[in-house]
Write a protein that holds these residues in place. Structure first.
Motif, short mmCIF file in Angstrom:
data_model
loop_
_atom_site.label_atom_id
_atom_site.label_comp_id
_atom_site.label_asym_id
_atom_site.label_seq_id
_atom_site.Cartn_x
_atom_site.Cartn_y
_atom_site.Cartn_z
N GLY A 254 68.38 54.54 31.43
CA GLY A 254 69.34 54.59 32.54
C GLY A 254 70.57 55.42 32.22
O GLY A 254 71.17 56.00 33.11
N GLN A 255 70.95 55.50 30.94
CA GLN A 255 72.11 56.31 30.56
C GLN A 255 71.81 57.79 30.79
O GLN A 255 72.67 58.54 31.25
CB GLN A 255 72.48 56.06 29.09
N PHE B 84 78.84 54.29 31.76
CA PHE B 84 78.88 54.74 30.38
C PHE B 84 79.83 53.81 29.61
O PHE B 84 81.03 53.78 29.89
CB PHE B 84 79.34 56.19 30.31
N ASN C 216 74.38 51.27 35.18
CA ASN C 216 74.31 52.39 34.24
C ASN C 216 75.65 53.10 34.04
O ASN C 216 75.71 54.32 33.96
CB ASN C 216 73.26 53.42 34.66
N PHE D 293 72.63 52.89 40.86
CA PHE D 293 71.49 52.20 40.28
C PHE D 293 71.62 50.68 40.41
O PHE D 293 72.72 50.14 40.46
CB PHE D 293 71.37 52.53 38.79
N LEU E 195 64.72 62.56 40.01
CA LEU E 195 64.37 61.84 38.78
C LEU E 195 62.84 61.79 38.63
O LEU E 195 62.33 61.57 37.55
CB LEU E 195 64.95 60.42 38.78
N GLU F 191 69.50 58.93 32.91
CA GLU F 191 69.31 59.15 34.35
C GLU F 191 70.64 59.19 35.08
O GLU F 191 70.83 60.00 35.98
CB GLU F 191 68.41 58.05 34.93
N ALA F 192 71.59 58.32 34.65
CA ALA F 192 72.91 58.35 35.28
C ALA F 192 73.56 59.72 35.05
O ALA F 192 74.16 60.28 35.96
CB ALA F 192 73.79 57.24 34.71
N GLY F 193 73.40 60.27 33.86
CA GLY F 193 73.94 61.60 33.57
C GLY F 193 73.25 62.67 34.41
O GLY F 193 73.90 63.55 34.96
#
Lengths: 251, 218
Positions: B118-119, A97, A95, A91, A52, B121-123
């Motif tokens: 964060g959405q 969906f 996070n 996290f 990241l 990054e989660a992906g």
């Protein structure tokens, strides 16, 4: 057997050096906890491992394969995607969906990755993982219908479904009510008992001492002290580590 | 007389709906492209697009209609729209599509930028590609957030279509007004309001339904 080798990772943000040369190793099936005060670089280190953030210098290898070398930047997104799958990340803020159910959150990435498994296999595997997390009756719930602890357990299941070599946790209980931290910590402890290779950034010292095999104390972008978790947390050698731990136990 | 008026107004309303539907058909996707441009990291793309959005949102739509219809003839000495009804309709459509696309682009931009990082990054950590992240994770969340402001714009568009008559595009107000000259009666013009009301009422129901459909997640 050594699974991860991190060598001299450095990272700067706008001329502020956050990581000043981080090196450590991790053996397969072991749990490493990273402790240290806010701003010491723990989260940045975890984000570097998960691609990241891109370190300015250093190397990362998993099972002897060089995954990252600052000298040879990876530009192909497809290659990057494959490389980051060696790591999983849970996290602080879960996070999940929101438009997918707990089960769909877990199956989404495996279904899109075309890893050779059939749809039925992926769904069965996801159900089994959620079952192990104590969420068998929550699979069809949407994230907003779940408690924070349940959401975080779904997030752990989601990361596990891709079978990463190393599972990373970024303060997994910091966003939870105190009475909900227990259920998440129990799940992580269970994973440690199953010899899942894990790196856990945490402020839960008792948990870090009991669950982790080794521990790292980070301060101001460097590793100040590392060793067996119990030893480091019960009998720190460095003055700074003692200071940090005693301040934490006072709170 | 009432029947004659109603039929005439219905005919005019067909023109209104045609302009309305075609405007949405083109401006909704065009707005998405413009919004990507306005969020671009490349200044050479971002700055001109933001400039155009400023112009389009900062001037009256009526003026834009006049400039697009008469501008080419006056400034370039080329009457690209021709002189028949179809040419005028197309000129009006171009003005409407451009104007609404700019408004929609700002709504899209707000929607896209409101999705927590964060959405994405989660992906990313799950090994999804950029397009998978956008289409499988981000898009539906954006749609949910932009339905209320989009429905506002769409209902405004129903009524804005009446501006097309400044370049003599036939629509319902045009037809209603013609009865003042031909028969000396004004009520047909007021009667047009009922058509707008019913149509925007139906749209309100439709958007309410979409909102409800998307309320299963937060």
């Amino acid at each position: 057997m050594q699974i991860l080798e991190v060598n001299d990772i450095r990272k700067k943000f706008d001329n502020t050096e956050i990581l000043k040369g981080i090196s450590f190793n991790l053996d397969e099936g072991q749990t490493l906890s990273i402790i240290g005060s806010s701003g010491s670089g723990k989260t940045t280190l975890l984000r570097c491992l998960n691609f990241l953030e891109t370190p300015d210098a250093g190397t990362i290898s998993v099972r002897g394969n060089m995954l990252f070398d600052a000298a040879i930047p990876v530009t192909d997104p497809e290659e990057l995607r494959k490389k980051r799958l060696h790591f999983g990340l849970v996290f602080q803020q879960f996070n999940l969906f929101p438009q997918y159910t707990a089960l769909e959150n877990v199956t989404l990435a495996p279904l899109l990755s075309f890893d050779g498994r059939s749809k039925d296999e992926i769904i069965a595997n996801a159900k089994e993982i959620l079952d192990n997390m104590g969420l068998s009756n929550r699979m069809d719930n949407y994230p907003h219908q779940l408690s924070g602890g349940q959401q975080q357990r779904v997030a752990i299941a989601r990361a596990l479904a891709l079978k990463p070599d190393i599972l990373c946790f970024d303060e997994p209980t910091s966003a939870l009510d105190p009475e909900l931290t227990g259920e998440v910590l129990r799940v992580i402890k269970e994973l440690a008992n199953l010899h899942t290779t894990m790196i856990i950034v945490t402020h839960e010292m008792a948990f870090a001492r009991d669950v982790a095999d080794t521990a790292i104390f980070m301060d101001n972008g460097i590793i100040l002290e590392q060793g067996p978790a119990k030893e480091l947390i019960d009998n720190p050698r460095e003055e700074r580590t003692k200071q940090f731990l005693s301040r934490l136990s006072q709170n | 007389m009432f029947l004659t008026v109603t039929l005439s107004l219905l005919e005019g309303f067909l023109g209104t709906i045609k302009l309305f539907v075609l405007t949405l058909l083109f401006s909704l996707p065009l707005g998405l492209i413009i919004s990507f441009g306005s969020m671009s990291k490349i200044k050479l793309i971002k700055c001109p697009i933001r400039f155009i959005i400023w112009i389009v949102r900062g001037t009256p739509l009526m003026l834009q209609l006049l400039i697009i219809y008469y501008g080419p003839g006056i400034f370039l000495h080329m009457n690209i729209w021709g002189t028949d009804n179809t040419g005028r309709f197309i000129a009006a459509l171009v003005a409407f599509v451009f104007n609404y696309a700019c408004y929609f682009s700002e709504i899209y931009r707000g929607g896209i930028q409101s999705i927590p990082v964060g959405q994405y990054e989660a992906g990313q950590v799950l090994g999804l590609s950029r397009s998978q992240i956008f289409f499988k994770i981000i898009l539906l969340q954006v749609i949910k957030r932009i339905v209320p402001p989009i429905s506002n714009e769409v209902i405004t568009l129903v009524k804005d279509t009446s501006l097309a008559r400044v370049i003599a595009v036939y629509e319902i107000i045009w037809n209603g007004q013609s009865f003042i000259k031909s028969s000396g009666i004004i009520w047909p013009l007021f009667y047009t309001g009922a058509f707008y009301l019913i149509f925007s009422g139906l749209l309100t129901l439709l958007f309410g339904y979409i909102e409800k459909k998307l309320s299963y997640f937060r």
